[in-house]
Design a protein around this motif. Sequence first.
Motif, mmCIF file in Angstrom:
data_model
loop_
_atom_site.group_PDB
_atom_site.id
_atom_site.type_symbol
_atom_site.label_atom_id
_atom_site.label_comp_id
_atom_site.label_asym_id
_atom_site.label_seq_id
_atom_site.Cartn_x
_atom_site.Cartn_y
_atom_site.Cartn_z
ATOM 1 N N ALA A 170 45.921 -10.362 14.138
ATOM 2 C CA ALA A 170 46.176 -11.568 13.344
ATOM 3 C C ALA A 170 45.204 -11.608 12.184
ATOM 4 C CB ALA A 170 46.021 -12.814 14.207
ATOM 5 N N GLN A 171 45.720 -12.123 11.037
ATOM 6 C CA GLN A 171 44.886 -12.288 9.855
ATOM 7 C C GLN A 171 44.902 -13.763 9.478
ATOM 8 O OE1 GLN A 171 45.932 -11.093 5.627
ATOM 9 N NE2 GLN A 171 44.559 -9.389 6.204
ATOM 10 N N PHE A 172 43.721 -14.397 9.499
ATOM 11 C CA PHE A 172 43.586 -15.803 9.154
ATOM 12 C C PHE A 172 42.899 -15.918 7.802
ATOM 13 C CE2 PHE A 172 42.945 -15.668 13.908
ATOM 14 C CZ PHE A 172 44.223 -16.112 14.223
ATOM 15 N N GLN A 173 43.330 -16.929 7.022
ATOM 16 C CA GLN A 173 42.739 -17.113 5.689
ATOM 17 C C GLN A 173 42.982 -18.538 5.226
ATOM 18 O OE1 GLN A 173 44.456 -14.839 2.481
ATOM 19 N NE2 GLN A 173 42.447 -14.575 1.498
ATOM 20 N N GLY A 174 41.943 -19.163 4.691
ATOM 21 C CA GLY A 174 42.069 -20.499 4.152
ATOM 22 C C GLY A 174 42.410 -20.450 2.682
ATOM 23 N N ALA A 175 43.168 -21.429 2.216
ATOM 24 C CA ALA A 175 43.576 -21.450 0.817
ATOM 25 C C ALA A 175 42.522 -22.114 -0.055
ATOM 26 C CB ALA A 175 44.911 -22.169 0.676
ATOM 27 N N SER A 198 44.429 -16.653 -2.486
ATOM 28 C CA SER A 198 43.196 -17.271 -2.025
ATOM 29 C C SER A 198 42.000 -16.415 -2.439
ATOM 30 C CB SER A 198 43.218 -17.436 -0.506
ATOM 31 O OG SER A 198 41.973 -17.931 -0.057
ATOM 32 N N LYS A 199 40.950 -17.077 -2.870
ATOM 33 C CA LYS A 199 39.750 -16.339 -3.284
ATOM 34 C C LYS A 199 38.756 -16.186 -2.139
ATOM 35 C CE LYS A 199 37.754 -20.601 -5.231
ATOM 36 N NZ LYS A 199 37.236 -21.235 -6.461
ATOM 37 N N PHE A 200 39.170 -16.647 -0.933
ATOM 38 C CA PHE A 200 38.270 -16.570 0.222
ATOM 39 C C PHE A 200 38.633 -15.389 1.107
ATOM 40 C CE2 PHE A 200 38.576 -21.006 -1.093
ATOM 41 C CZ PHE A 200 37.234 -21.262 -1.404
ATOM 42 N N GLN A 201 37.607 -14.825 1.728
ATOM 43 C CA GLN A 201 37.769 -13.616 2.525
ATOM 44 C C GLN A 201 38.627 -13.892 3.763
ATOM 45 O OE1 GLN A 201 36.546 -10.784 1.497
ATOM 46 N NE2 GLN A 201 37.144 -9.503 3.236
ATOM 47 N N PRO A 202 39.655 -13.027 4.041
ATOM 48 C CA PRO A 202 40.439 -13.193 5.270
ATOM 49 C C PRO A 202 39.639 -12.733 6.490
ATOM 50 C CG PRO A 202 41.183 -11.269 4.100
ATOM 51 C CD PRO A 202 40.162 -11.932 3.213
ATOM 52 N N VAL A 203 40.028 -13.243 7.657
ATOM 53 C CA VAL A 203 39.363 -12.895 8.914
ATOM 54 C C VAL A 203 40.408 -12.293 9.844
ATOM 55 C CG1 VAL A 203 38.118 -13.783 10.914
ATOM 56 C CG2 VAL A 203 37.684 -14.747 8.641
ATOM 57 N N GLU A 204 40.093 -11.146 10.455
ATOM 58 C CA GLU A 204 41.024 -10.494 11.371
ATOM 59 C C GLU A 204 40.526 -10.642 12.802
ATOM 60 O OE1 GLU A 204 41.691 -6.445 10.295
ATOM 61 O OE2 GLU A 204 42.972 -6.939 8.589
ATOM 62 N N ARG A 205 41.478 -10.892 13.707
ATOM 63 C CA ARG A 205 41.182 -10.960 15.132
ATOM 64 C C ARG A 205 42.282 -10.218 15.884
ATOM 65 N NH1 ARG A 205 37.032 -12.358 13.442
ATOM 66 N NH2 ARG A 205 35.774 -14.210 13.961
ATOM 67 N N ASP A 206 41.883 -9.470 16.940
ATOM 68 C CA ASP A 206 42.852 -8.759 17.774
ATOM 69 C C ASP A 206 42.998 -9.494 19.094
ATOM 70 O OD1 ASP A 206 43.073 -6.897 15.802
ATOM 71 O OD2 ASP A 206 41.792 -5.392 16.772
ATOM 72 N N PHE A 207 44.225 -9.549 19.593
ATOM 73 C CA PHE A 207 44.544 -10.214 20.859
ATOM 74 C C PHE A 207 45.383 -9.248 21.696
ATOM 75 C CE2 PHE A 207 44.088 -13.417 17.612
ATOM 76 C CZ PHE A 207 43.332 -14.423 18.209
ATOM 77 N N ALA A 208 45.105 -9.207 22.996
ATOM 78 C CA ALA A 208 45.901 -8.407 23.930
ATOM 79 C C ALA A 208 46.480 -9.358 24.965
ATOM 80 C CB ALA A 208 45.046 -7.340 24.589
ATOM 81 N N PHE A 209 47.775 -9.372 25.072
ATOM 82 C CA PHE A 209 48.481 -10.261 25.998
ATOM 83 C C PHE A 209 49.217 -9.442 27.038
ATOM 84 C CE2 PHE A 209 48.269 -12.822 22.100
ATOM 85 C CZ PHE A 209 47.722 -13.999 22.598
ATOM 86 N N VAL A 210 49.250 -9.980 28.250
ATOM 87 C CA VAL A 210 50.022 -9.379 29.336
ATOM 88 C C VAL A 210 51.222 -10.256 29.590
ATOM 89 C CG1 VAL A 210 50.042 -8.668 31.753
ATOM 90 C CG2 VAL A 210 47.978 -8.330 30.365
ATOM 91 N N MET A 211 52.409 -9.623 29.642
ATOM 92 C CA MET A 211 53.645 -10.385 29.837
ATOM 93 C C MET A 211 54.643 -9.524 30.597
ATOM 94 S SD MET A 211 55.409 -10.109 26.064
ATOM 95 C CE MET A 211 53.900 -10.479 25.179
ATOM 96 N N VAL A 234 42.411 -22.063 15.554
ATOM 97 C CA VAL A 234 43.684 -21.421 15.254
ATOM 98 C C VAL A 234 43.960 -20.293 16.242
ATOM 99 C CG1 VAL A 234 42.807 -19.701 13.589
ATOM 100 C CG2 VAL A 234 45.141 -20.559 13.379
ATOM 101 N N SER A 235 42.881 -19.632 16.733
ATOM 102 C CA SER A 235 43.072 -18.588 17.740
ATOM 103 C C SER A 235 43.629 -19.186 19.022
ATOM 104 C CB SER A 235 41.744 -17.871 18.034
ATOM 105 O OG SER A 235 41.277 -17.193 16.895
ATOM 106 N N GLN A 236 43.115 -20.366 19.396
ATOM 107 C CA GLN A 236 43.594 -21.021 20.610
ATOM 108 C C GLN A 236 45.067 -21.421 20.464
ATOM 109 O OE1 GLN A 236 41.791 -21.280 23.495
ATOM 110 N NE2 GLN A 236 43.802 -21.858 24.338
ATOM 111 N N LEU A 270 36.925 -20.097 6.091
ATOM 112 C CA LEU A 270 37.110 -20.565 7.461
ATOM 113 C C LEU A 270 35.770 -20.538 8.197
ATOM 114 C CD1 LEU A 270 40.438 -18.750 8.466
ATOM 115 C CD2 LEU A 270 40.142 -21.111 7.709
ATOM 116 N N THR A 271 35.525 -21.614 8.925
ATOM 117 C CA THR A 271 34.335 -21.684 9.765
ATOM 118 C C THR A 271 34.662 -21.103 11.125
ATOM 119 O OG1 THR A 271 34.896 -23.877 10.611
ATOM 120 C CG2 THR A 271 33.638 -23.773 8.537
ATOM 121 N N ASP A 272 33.614 -20.914 11.936
ATOM 122 C CA ASP A 272 33.837 -20.399 13.292
ATOM 123 C C ASP A 272 34.716 -21.363 14.073
ATOM 124 O OD1 ASP A 272 32.339 -18.187 12.764
ATOM 125 O OD2 ASP A 272 30.494 -18.972 13.661
ATOM 126 N N ALA A 273 34.494 -22.653 13.851
ATOM 127 C CA ALA A 273 35.302 -23.654 14.566
ATOM 128 C C ALA A 273 36.769 -23.557 14.155
ATOM 129 C CB ALA A 273 34.756 -25.065 14.276
#
Length: 807
Positions: free
Chosen positions: A773-778, A714-727, A790-792, A782-785
């Motif tokens: 997590a690393q998100f990337q469109g092919a 993909s030629k588009f920039q990837p986006v990283e997000r961190d998540f902390a879960f309690v289980m 995908v985060s949800q 990716l827009t904020d929406a």
Amino acid sequence: MKISLKWLNDFIDVAEYAAQPQVLADILTKAGLEVEEIQDRARDFANVVVGHIQVKDKHPNADKLSLCQVEVAAGKVEQIVCGAQNHKAGDKVIVALPGAVLPGNFAIKKSKIRDVESNGMLCSYKELGMAETSDGIAILPVDAVVGQSFAEFSGLDDVTFELKVTPNRADCLSHYGLARELGCLLGKPVKSPEVLTKFASGSTRQKIKLEVKNTELCPRYCGRYIANVKVGPSPAWLVQRLEAVGQNSINNVVDITNYVMLEMGQPLHAFDADRLEKSEVQVRSAVKGETFKTLKEQDLTLSGEELLICDGVKAVALAGVIGGLNSGVSEATKNIFLESAFFNAMSTRKSSRVHGVETDSAYRFSRGVDPSSTATIMDRAALLIQQVAGGEVYGDAYDVNSRPQTPKKIRISLQTVTDRLGYSVDKELFLKFMGGLQIQVNDLGGGEYEMTPPLFRFDLEQDMDLVEEYARLHGYEHIQENIPALHVQPTVHDANYMLNQKVSQFLRAEGYNQAFNYAFTSDHAESTWLGDIKGHSQQGLATDVSAIKIRNPLSEELNVMRRSLSQGLWKNTLENIRSGSSFGALFEIGSVFSKTDSFVESSRLGLIAWGSQLGLYSSKAPLVYSLRSSIEKLLQSLNITAYSFVTSAQTPSFLHIGQWAQLVVEGQPVGYIGSVHPRLLDQEKVRVPVVVAELNLQQILKGQPRPLKFKSLSKFQPVERDFAFVMATDKVIGDLLKEAKKSCGALLKDLSVFDIYEGDKLPQGQKSVALRAQFQGADAALTDADIQQVSQKLIDAAKKSVAAELR
């Protein structure tokens, strides 16, 4: 095998090589008969001669010493001081002159003993290394020639060769056989041995009844009766010949049978004819469970596959191997039955090996003897027995030749020889060599020949054998070093071989050393290791309850075909640990064996590792994780992604119950991985952890090599997000990751754990897991929406899979 040059000279003139034995040794070695050792006894007794004591006086300065004037050559007298007292003037003695070196590296020099000059030493047989004890110096017969070399006087002026004869050249296991070979190599005539041609009027058939019941294992059997022999010590020439090649003298009759075996290559046996019950000889197969006592007093229990020589009541010899205690020639023997036979080579070899009886006879019969000379060699022995023991050699001998051997004709062309050797073959030289080998040549014209080898060269069966003979006799140095022209495309490598090589190279790169174990093992050791076979079989490794037994095992430690690789690798590990290797890793690619309707050979991969490397780069993680990591990397290198490690119903007996797992690939169990049970470690006093894995390589490599699929980056920039879960602490993080990847789809490029926390800031029984997590469109950025959506999905997947809440 030892060969005497003097003995060899009886058949072919090799006297010129007595002074230069290395030249003859080189000729034989180049022809494929390697000379491993040369022993020149004459050199051992250099400067040791026959002397004549002229005068014996007392030593002027010592009461216990004598002063002798000894003639050591015609007109040459030396003064010698001697400490022995058993000699007198006029005796013939053995004199070691200055320059001689006696056993023990004892050099003789001119010296002064109690101020009196001594120019040599009078010797005992002990000092010459020919006896263990002595009562004084050796006194020789009065007819001994003064000045004669002691080696020549005693018949020790011989050169012996220790030959390494390959199994296919049984025709060279004798002096006459080697003379035939040298006749071809040197272009010299070979004399035939003298045989008995005149016999007494008595009939062998009337004295002894013979019946050959098993003609398959005994195609030819000859026998002759000899009456009124006088058994006793052998004459000096016979003793010297036998001792020269390492044989001990027994008595004159037995010595002749051994002599002829070493001379002609045909083992013989002499029976005490009066001890043959009912005056019968039977050649039959053994009965299962039958017992037999050898002349060496070994008690053998027979399997029924052996061939026996029997009289009318009992077994008297294990055919081709050894005689019995109850029929051997002794000093009381008056009449003998002389046996010369052709026994099946495979049968003799098996009987010798199974019962652990190794004799010169079995050595020759198991490699093959000449079936065409059985009767001739018997009459050669009869002549020599008559010469040394007297007796009447009866006529009307037995010669049961129920399965006559016929030589195989071989067709060959000069062009074939030229093509195979890569250089032009000389026709005259080729025919000369074939004639020297006593091969009958029939010229078919056009460079084609029909060759008929003699029966003693049963190793010559096809045209390539004759090509090899020409190359050997002409000299391998004539074969040129040219690379042959390739007129066809090289054969494609075997696919399974290439896959195995790929696995092997990968594991070596991972730090594993490759092990190679026998395909057979100990039934007891393997059964003890495997324990309850169900625990092994349920891992996708089909394993028989009982191993396949080997009919003729080399030993009890190698008596069955192996059912697993892990037991052999465990044994390798123990050997390494006991040799001081505190850590290491091995792998083996090999076959295991089972039997259903037929024998089945299956390919397996075994891995084992032990200990941990000390130092800066040592790891504190359990060793089994390292092994698991190597297996996962191997599967990924084979482009296999659908795999998992799961628990199974039954644990293999040799694995730790809480530290093992079954490997499942694409829905099929293919093996196991785990730590060796602490009970086994304690038994073997192993103080480091040991982990082992065994995999069904055939199943893993199905469909290999698998095609690799590539996608454009993909030629588009990837986006990283961190998540902390309690289980809950008992929840498996892998379940969360699996569900998240499934829910988020192609937009989720990577998901990894970078932190796990359990502590007082969280409720009891809870843990916090941080994911990146690393998100990337092919096709588009990716827009904020898109990122929110995908985060949800990831958050929902965490809640669904392990009831995790976003922290």
